[in-house]
Scaffold this motif. Structure first.
Motif, short mmCIF file in Angstrom:
data_model
loop_
_atom_site.label_atom_id
_atom_site.label_comp_id
_atom_site.label_asym_id
_atom_site.label_seq_id
_atom_site.Cartn_x
_atom_site.Cartn_y
_atom_site.Cartn_z
N MET A 30 -5.86 -14.62 9.59
CA MET A 30 -4.71 -14.01 8.35
C MET A 30 -5.78 -13.03 7.50
O MET A 30 -6.92 -13.37 7.28
N LEU A 31 -4.70 -12.35 6.84
CA LEU A 31 -5.51 -11.42 5.73
C LEU A 31 -5.54 -12.25 4.55
O LEU A 31 -4.99 -13.26 4.14
N ILE A 32 -6.46 -11.97 3.71
CA ILE A 32 -6.78 -12.37 2.49
C ILE A 32 -6.97 -11.25 1.47
O ILE A 32 -7.87 -10.26 1.58
N GLY A 34 -6.41 -11.09 -3.06
CA GLY A 34 -7.00 -12.07 -3.97
C GLY A 34 -7.04 -13.47 -3.71
O GLY A 34 -7.86 -14.28 -4.24
N GLY A 35 -6.30 -13.95 -2.82
CA GLY A 35 -6.56 -15.15 -2.31
C GLY A 35 -5.80 -16.52 -3.23
O GLY A 35 -6.05 -17.53 -2.95
N THR A 36 -5.13 -15.93 -4.24
CA THR A 36 -4.61 -16.79 -5.15
C THR A 36 -3.26 -17.56 -4.51
O THR A 36 -2.78 -18.50 -5.16
N ASP A 37 -2.80 -17.00 -3.48
CA ASP A 37 -1.73 -17.59 -2.88
C ASP A 37 -2.12 -18.26 -1.44
O ASP A 37 -2.12 -19.68 -1.21
N GLY A 111 -5.39 -11.70 -8.38
CA GLY A 111 -4.08 -11.49 -7.59
C GLY A 111 -3.76 -10.03 -7.32
O GLY A 111 -3.84 -9.43 -8.26
N THR A 112 -3.00 -9.56 -6.20
CA THR A 112 -2.98 -8.28 -6.10
C THR A 112 -1.46 -8.01 -5.72
O THR A 112 -0.58 -8.91 -5.50
N LEU A 113 -1.00 -6.62 -5.81
CA LEU A 113 0.15 -6.24 -5.58
C LEU A 113 0.92 -6.75 -4.16
O LEU A 113 1.92 -7.04 -3.79
N ASN A 162 8.13 -14.19 -5.20
CA ASN A 162 7.43 -12.93 -5.58
C ASN A 162 8.02 -12.22 -6.88
O ASN A 162 9.07 -11.52 -6.82
N ASP A 163 7.24 -12.03 -8.01
CA ASP A 163 7.93 -11.58 -9.18
C ASP A 163 8.17 -10.07 -9.14
O ASP A 163 9.19 -9.40 -9.88
N THR A 164 7.41 -9.54 -8.30
CA THR A 164 7.28 -7.84 -8.40
C THR A 164 8.58 -7.34 -7.56
O THR A 164 8.85 -6.19 -7.54
C1 FAD Z 1 -0.95 -21.05 -10.40
C2 FAD Z 1 -0.47 -20.05 -9.87
C3 FAD Z 1 0.68 -19.66 -10.39
C4 FAD Z 1 1.35 -18.37 -9.85
N1 FAD Z 1 2.44 -17.95 -10.42
C5 FAD Z 1 3.09 -16.81 -9.92
C6 FAD Z 1 4.11 -16.40 -10.45
O1 FAD Z 1 4.50 -16.58 -11.48
N2 FAD Z 1 4.66 -15.27 -9.73
C7 FAD Z 1 4.36 -14.80 -8.60
O2 FAD Z 1 4.96 -13.88 -8.08
N3 FAD Z 1 3.29 -15.41 -8.08
C8 FAD Z 1 2.43 -16.40 -8.47
N4 FAD Z 1 1.37 -16.84 -7.93
C9 FAD Z 1 1.11 -16.57 -6.67
C10 FAD Z 1 -0.15 -15.57 -6.55
O3 FAD Z 1 -0.95 -15.67 -7.46
C11 FAD Z 1 0.67 -13.94 -6.73
O4 FAD Z 1 1.59 -13.81 -5.90
C12 FAD Z 1 -0.38 -12.99 -6.11
O5 FAD Z 1 0.15 -11.75 -6.47
C13 FAD Z 1 -0.77 -12.96 -4.56
O6 FAD Z 1 -1.67 -12.02 -4.69
P1 FAD Z 1 -3.10 -12.17 -3.78
O7 FAD Z 1 -3.65 -11.04 -3.76
O8 FAD Z 1 -3.78 -13.49 -4.55
O9 FAD Z 1 -2.63 -12.90 -2.42
P2 FAD Z 1 -3.35 -13.49 -1.21
O10 FAD Z 1 -3.30 -15.12 -1.42
O11 FAD Z 1 -4.72 -12.98 -0.96
O12 FAD Z 1 -2.37 -13.36 -0.14
C14 FAD Z 1 -1.03 -13.81 -0.16
C15 FAD Z 1 -0.53 -13.63 1.31
O13 FAD Z 1 -0.40 -12.14 1.66
C16 FAD Z 1 -0.99 -11.95 2.59
N5 FAD Z 1 -1.56 -10.51 2.39
C17 FAD Z 1 -2.37 -10.21 1.49
N6 FAD Z 1 -2.32 -8.78 1.48
C18 FAD Z 1 -1.82 -8.06 2.68
C19 FAD Z 1 -2.02 -7.04 2.97
N7 FAD Z 1 -2.49 -5.86 2.46
N8 FAD Z 1 -1.11 -6.90 4.20
C20 FAD Z 1 -0.67 -7.98 4.87
N9 FAD Z 1 -0.53 -9.19 4.25
C21 FAD Z 1 -1.34 -9.36 3.11
C22 FAD Z 1 -2.04 -12.81 2.95
O14 FAD Z 1 -2.28 -12.92 4.35
C23 FAD Z 1 -1.22 -14.13 2.48
O15 FAD Z 1 -0.23 -14.57 3.26
C24 FAD Z 1 0.96 -18.03 -8.58
C25 FAD Z 1 -0.39 -18.57 -7.96
C26 FAD Z 1 -1.05 -19.71 -8.70
C27 FAD Z 1 -2.16 -20.21 -7.89
#
Ligand code: FAD
Ligand code: SF4
Lengths: 335, 777
Positions: A30-32, A34-37, A111-113, A162-164
């Protein structure tokens, strides 16, 4: 602290290499971003990838660029950067707003777009620890056979959260994926399925390499309204983005409305443009049209008991937030 | 000096305080801010093992068999224990020991502890848990307290009298029926309060080491080192003199760390079995299962009054959902009735309070233990009374003020009482007279008042020894070390001890070192609960200091050949008031005294006077001093969504004397924050499967800074005759009336009486619509 299951971390430096690594281990990698999800989901035993491929060192996935074709947003652009980016604020205000209300400040810094677009669906019976889900007897989406939201339901209805995404849909944005067979571009509105288990038509070996936002009408206005209990951190209990295009005379020449936190797919409310077209913000006709849009949305959007919060109340909030979004859209900056 | 000696509220030197009353830093502030502070989880010992707990996935079940051999066989696993290894019952209240470190023959809620594993690391321990096989026979689970009250079978605790009732208390004082006959108005209503939890940021953690000398050392994130030592000794069968319990720096507790917990027994036992140090750190989810938070309560109140607003009688019926174990339940049941009899005069009062067991995480003492729920109901009752009588709600409260130096109808002695001043302050600060009832629809102001204990004279286990003891060691270097059993859980009790020593002995605060909450080193203090530490430890500190001070002053007077009255100790110096030539540092003063008197040290102690009504339970809730509070809350109700926005909270609190006003204001703000959170956001809820609705900090919505209202902390100093320099508590009282004041403000804003907590927007919106349609009909 909850422990992460064991995994191998790979850090490719190019998009091609990342895709190659994904194809090397079908279903296991799996890709990561920001990892916040992904990290909380792994800690909850929802995903157990043997290999985690970090995008941190992949070249060319970050930042916002501008051309005649519109804005090109790198998927690794953080939500904090996106919410503060001048180009996005000016050309796609709803997206900047939406990025700025995801989670809380610390999470937006990592967290990323791209991660937000690719976010897993959410459900109160699913986003829990392994122990908790075991006590429940699991559910359809992971490890089990029953749905606890729709009793007797055969399909998972975990909510797109996903908010965006609503903003991206109203902006007619598209996503560019790189897969083993090369690049493909797909309208973000066409990305979704009705299945809460996997709600995206994206294959496991595809890498999101860009989000494209086409040029908007000269009188573009947009906004995002989010329902949540706390003013920070919380996922949406309902979220809606609107687009309002105004011509030189200030009358509506185009409009769109999309929503999340309802069912598995983000939803575009059809027929909104027809109602608003030709009305002028500030006029009675506009107010009337806003009310009709709010009622239309109320009819179309039926929140389920999938995310926290009283579902009936969430439904009552649909017209309220749609109204608020439409009213504040005209106040937002337009290009 | 005898334990009960009170040294009076006056400054030790002359008319003015040198240290007290000023905004000093907390002694551990810099260490916490920089990350230097050592919390339990920071402790790493050579060869240390990590332990994990297997928990029940059933809400109520018999354990038919447990097989641990596969887990034991896993590489890296050092020991596995189950209920039969620690069969001794324990419980914080000696009359109701109904807990086992690990379930012996049945489990009583989802999350109840069943087995524990010690292994080389957490991952191995977790893997071993998966290999433990448990055969359960599920039993009917009680998730509704009403059902538990009405149905005694199956019993959650077998062999007890009274089915699933944990405790029942029925007391009446004065002529209640006569009071209602005399009443010209009677207000009657039902109220409900939901479960809420502490949400301390540090999860529970414990580390144990069993030495070759047969001594056990336990570092634990506890607020009751002394009781933990007693219970460990009992359950593990080792003499208390061989058990050393140390509380490291603590990341908040709020009552959530004031029971002995399973992990403390497990790491101790595992350390003894393996000969290695063992650590257990709970996950956030496990902390939600350990709970001991606010009891959900269903309450019915009847309040009678004369036409001019004087109370004639109060009658209450309360049902408390206690969860799976007793914990402090006996006390909670009493507190739910006993602590209501101020700041207003009750001519007659009756309460009937029942706590039942259910198959959910055990409830216990959260900030404002037992009395936050009844206070909510009663203060809303008062608002309704004021409405009926067309009286200003502040005026109604003034008319019923009980006064100071009085006794309540249930026999509680009230000394200082600054409640009227509290009312005056919030009234003036909120511009009440100009604004209440006059704001546009949607905005409103509400008031409420309350009272709380400053410790209690009920020492949990009956004994005649002091509740708080202190030792002082004075060093030739100029350092004074205070040894206190008191538990600083972030409230600042160590800092208070240092300020008091600095004031008494005339040294700088930075020249006082506090060694606290280590049962080997420190004299006993009963712990950080019931808002007792500043009052009791503070009095003990002063007691010890006075003895030392006498030695120092005597020595200096002899050396200087002057009258003792001329000797002053202040700001690090010893002075002769009438001879400016004679000024030496306190270091020199200590050295002179040590030369004259031998090695310097002193002990001091505090015990409560005999208090409480002469009836069974009369001592529970009897406090040497009561604190008083008044709140005004301003709200803005969004009638389209049901959201209640809290614009501002004014909280005036009578803390006797603010030893450090900055710490008092911090306690007031923290209390208000917590009260508003309970009213609007937080809910510790067990769902239809017996599962916690969302045991995480995402799903249990504690307010962020954005959700926290502006708070104005107003300090009232009534100077209590028995408190240290007149101080009383400030940590729990200021929570109570925030919740009813908010409810009353909503009534002022939109005419809606909210009686069912929490006030979620969904509920508020529904109630608004019902009110509209009732008005339209
Ligand atoms: C306490 C908490 C509150 C949150 N509140 C919100 C909220 O209010 N609204 C909201 O929308 N989100 C929320 N989130 C979720 C998250 O933080 C965001 O959605 C954030 O944008 C995820 O981005 P990331 O880079 O951390 O994703 P990651 O965790 O790195 O990845 C998320 C998923 O996307 C995949 N992925 C990532 N990048 C790519 C890529 N380039 N190509 C293909 N697949 C990819 C990964 O494999 C994974 O399955 C929250 C999370 C937490 C922990
Ligand atoms: S919607 Fe049903 S199947 Fe999907 S995650 Fe929720 S409970 Fe599971």
């Amino acid at each position: 602290m909850l422990r992460l299951p064991p995994y191998r971390l790979l850090e490719p430096s190019s998009a091609e290499e990342a895709v190659k690594l994904l194809t090397d281990e079908p279903g296991e990698a799996m890709l990561i971003a920001g990892g916040t999800d992904l990290v909380p989901n792994m800690k909850h035993g929802l995903f157990e990838p043997k290999t985690v491929i970090s995008l941190a060192k992949v070249e060319g996935l970050e930042g916002v660029s501008d051309s005649d074709a519109g804005l090109r947003l790198g998927p690794m652009t953080t939500l904090a950067d996106a919410s503060q980016n001048e180009l996005i604020i000016e050309r796609a205000p709803a997206l900047a707003q939406a990025a700025g209300v995801v989670a809380g400040p610390q999470l937006r810094n990592v967290g990323t777009l791209g991660g937000n677009l690719m976010l897993d669906t959410r459900c109160r019976w699913y986003n829990q620890t392994y122990f908790w889900r075991k006590g429940l007897g699991y559910c359809l989406k992971k490890d089990g056979t029953l749905c606890h939201v729709v009793e007797g339901g055969a399909r998972c209805v975990a909510a797109a959260s996903n908010d965006t995404v609503p903003a991206l849909m109203t902006l007619n944005a598209s996503a560019v994926f790189l897969g083993p067979d090369g690049e493909r571009e797909v309208a973000i509105a066409d990305l979704w399925t009705n299945d809460g288990i996997v709600n995206k038509k994206v294959s496991a070996d595809e890498l999101l390499i860009a989000i494209k936002v086409p040029p908007q009408a000269p009188g573009h206005h947009g906004t995002y309204a989010k329902l949540r209990r706390r003013d920070s951190i919380d996922f949406p209990l309902f979220g809606c983005a609107v687009r309002l295009d105004l011509d030189e005379k200030g009358t509506v020449s185009g409009a769109d409305l999309a929503a999340v936190a309802l069912v598995a797919r983000p939803m575009r409310v059809k027929g909104v443009e027809e109602l608003l077209l030709g009305t002028k913000p500030g006029s009675e006709a506009f107010d009337q049209a806003v009310e009709e849009v709010a009622q239309l949305a109320y009819k179309r959007c039926r929140p389920l008991d999938n995310v926290p919060g009283d579902a009936e109340w969430r439904r009552e909030m649909v017209p309220v937030y749609v109204r608020r979004a439409l009213r504040s859209a005209t106040a937002s900056s337009g290009a | 000096m005898a334990a009960r000696d009170i040294h009076g509220p006056k400054p030790p030197w002359g008319e003015h305080f040198q240290v007290i009353g000023q905004g000093h830093r907390k002694v551990d502030g810099p260490a916490k801010a920089t990350g230097d502070a050592i919390y339990a989880d920071d402790i790493v010992l050579p060869g240390m093992l990590h332990a994990k707990t297997l928990r029940s996935p059933h809400a109520h079940a018999k354990i038919k068999a447990i097989r641990t051999d596969k887990a034991l066989a896993l590489e890296g696993v050092h020991a596995v224990i189950t209920g039969s290894d620690l069969p001794e019952y324990y419980g914080i209240i000696p009359w109701t020991p109904d807990e086992n470190a690990l379930a012996v023959d049945k489990v009583r809620f989802i999350g109840d502890e069943v087995a524990a594993v010690a292994a080389v690391d957490e991952d191995t321990a977790n893997r071993a848990l998966e290999l433990i096989e448990v055969d359960y026979e599920p039993l009917h689970a009680f998730l509704d307290p009403n059902e538990a009250l009405g149905r005694g079978e199956p019993q959650i605790h077998e062999g007890r009298k009274g089915g699933n009732v944990s405790k029942h208390v029925e007391l009446d004082f004065g002529d209640v029926d006569g009071g209602f006959e005399e009443a010209e108005v009677v207000v009657e209503g039902d109220y409900s309060f939901h479960g809420t939890t502490h949400g301390a940021i540090e999860p529970h953690c414990a580390v144990a080491q069993f030495g070759a000398d047969g001594n056990l050392t336990l570092w634990s994130s506890t607020q009751i080192t002394h009781y933990v030592q007693r219970e460990i000794s009992k359950v593990l069968g080792i003499g208390p003199q061989h058990v050393r319990v140390i509380q490291p720096c603590l990341g908040g507790a709020f009552g959530g760390k004031s029971d002995p917990f399973s992990l403390e027994f497990c790491v101790s036992k595992l350390a003894m079995l393996t000969g290695r140090p063992v650590k257990m750190l709970w996950t956030r989810e496990e902390v939600f299962y350990a709970h001991r938070g606010r009891h959900p309560a269903q309450m019915h109140y009847r309040t009678g009054a004369t036409r001019d607003g004087r109370l004639t009688a109060v009658d209450a019926k309360i049902l408390l959902d206690g969860g799976a174990y007793s914990s402090y339940g006996l006390v909670t049941t009493y507190y739910s009735g006993q602590l209501l009899t101020g700041p207003y005069h009750f001519p007659a009062y009756r309460f009937d309070s029942t706590r039942v067991f259910t198959n959910s995480p055990p409830c216990g003492p959260k900030r404002g233990h037992g009395s936050v729920q009844p206070r909510f109901a009663f203060e809303v009752q008062l608002d309704r009374l004021a409405e009926k009588l067309e009286l200003d709600p502040i005026e109604l409260r003034r008319r019923n003020f009980q006064g100071d130096s009085t006794e309540t109808i249930n026999g509680q002695r009230v000394t200082s009482n600054g409640f009227l001043e509290c009312l005056d302050k919030v009234e003036a600060a909120s511009d009440w007279k100009e604004r209440r009832g006059k704001l546009p629809f949607g905005r409103g102001l509400g008031v409420a008042g309350s009272m709380y204990i400053t410790g209690t004279n009920y020492p949990i286990y009956p004994n005649d020894m002091p509740q708080a003891g202190i030792q002082l060691k004075v060093d030739r270097s100029g350092l004074v070390t205070v040894f206190t059993g008191g538990n600083d859980i972030g409230q600042g009790s160590n800092s208070v001890a240092a300020y008091l020593v600095a004031e008494e002995l005339g040294v700088e605060v930075s020249d006082v070192r506090v060694v606290a909450a280590d049962t080997d080193l420190c004299p006993v203090d009963l712990g950080a609960y019931s808002s007792r530490v500043t009052f009791m430890v503070g009095n003990a500190v002063i007691d010890a200091c006075r003895k030392l001070r006498a030695q120092i002053v005597d020595t200096l007077a002899t050396t200087w050949e002057c009258d003792k009255k001329r000797v002053r100790l202040m700001r690090g110096m010893a002075l002769d008031l009438e001879d400016s030539e004679r000024a030496i540092t306190m270091r020199e003063a200590f050295q002179l005294t040590e030369a004259a008197c031998d090695t310097l040290g002193a002990t001091g102690s505090y015990n409560t006077p005999k208090l409480g009504g002469d009836y069974r339970g009369g001592a529970i809730g009897a406090s040497p001093a009561y604190s008083f509070t008044a709140h005004v809350v301003e709200v803005d109700v969004d009638c389209e969504t049901g959201f209640i926005g809290v614009k501002k909270v004014w909280c005036a609190h009578d803390c006797g004397r603010a030893l450090n006003p900055r710490l008092v204001a911090g306690q007031i703000e923290g209390s208000v924050y917590m009260g508003i959170a309970e009213a609007l956001l937080e809910e510790h809820k067990i769902n239809r499967f017996g599962l916690h609705e969302g045991p995480s900090l995402l799903d249990y919505p504690m307010p962020t800074t954005l959700d926290t209202p502006e708070i104005e902390a107003l300090i009232v100093e009534s100077v209590d005759p028995e408190g240290p320099y007149g101080a009383k508590e400030a940590g729990e009282g200021p929570l109570h009336s925030s919740i009813p004041a908010l409810a009353n403000a909503v009534h002022d804003a939109v005419g809606l009486r909210l009686t069912d907590l929490p006030f979620t927007p969904a509920k508020v919106l529904r109630a608004l619509r019902e009110m509209e349609s009732a008005a339209g009909a």
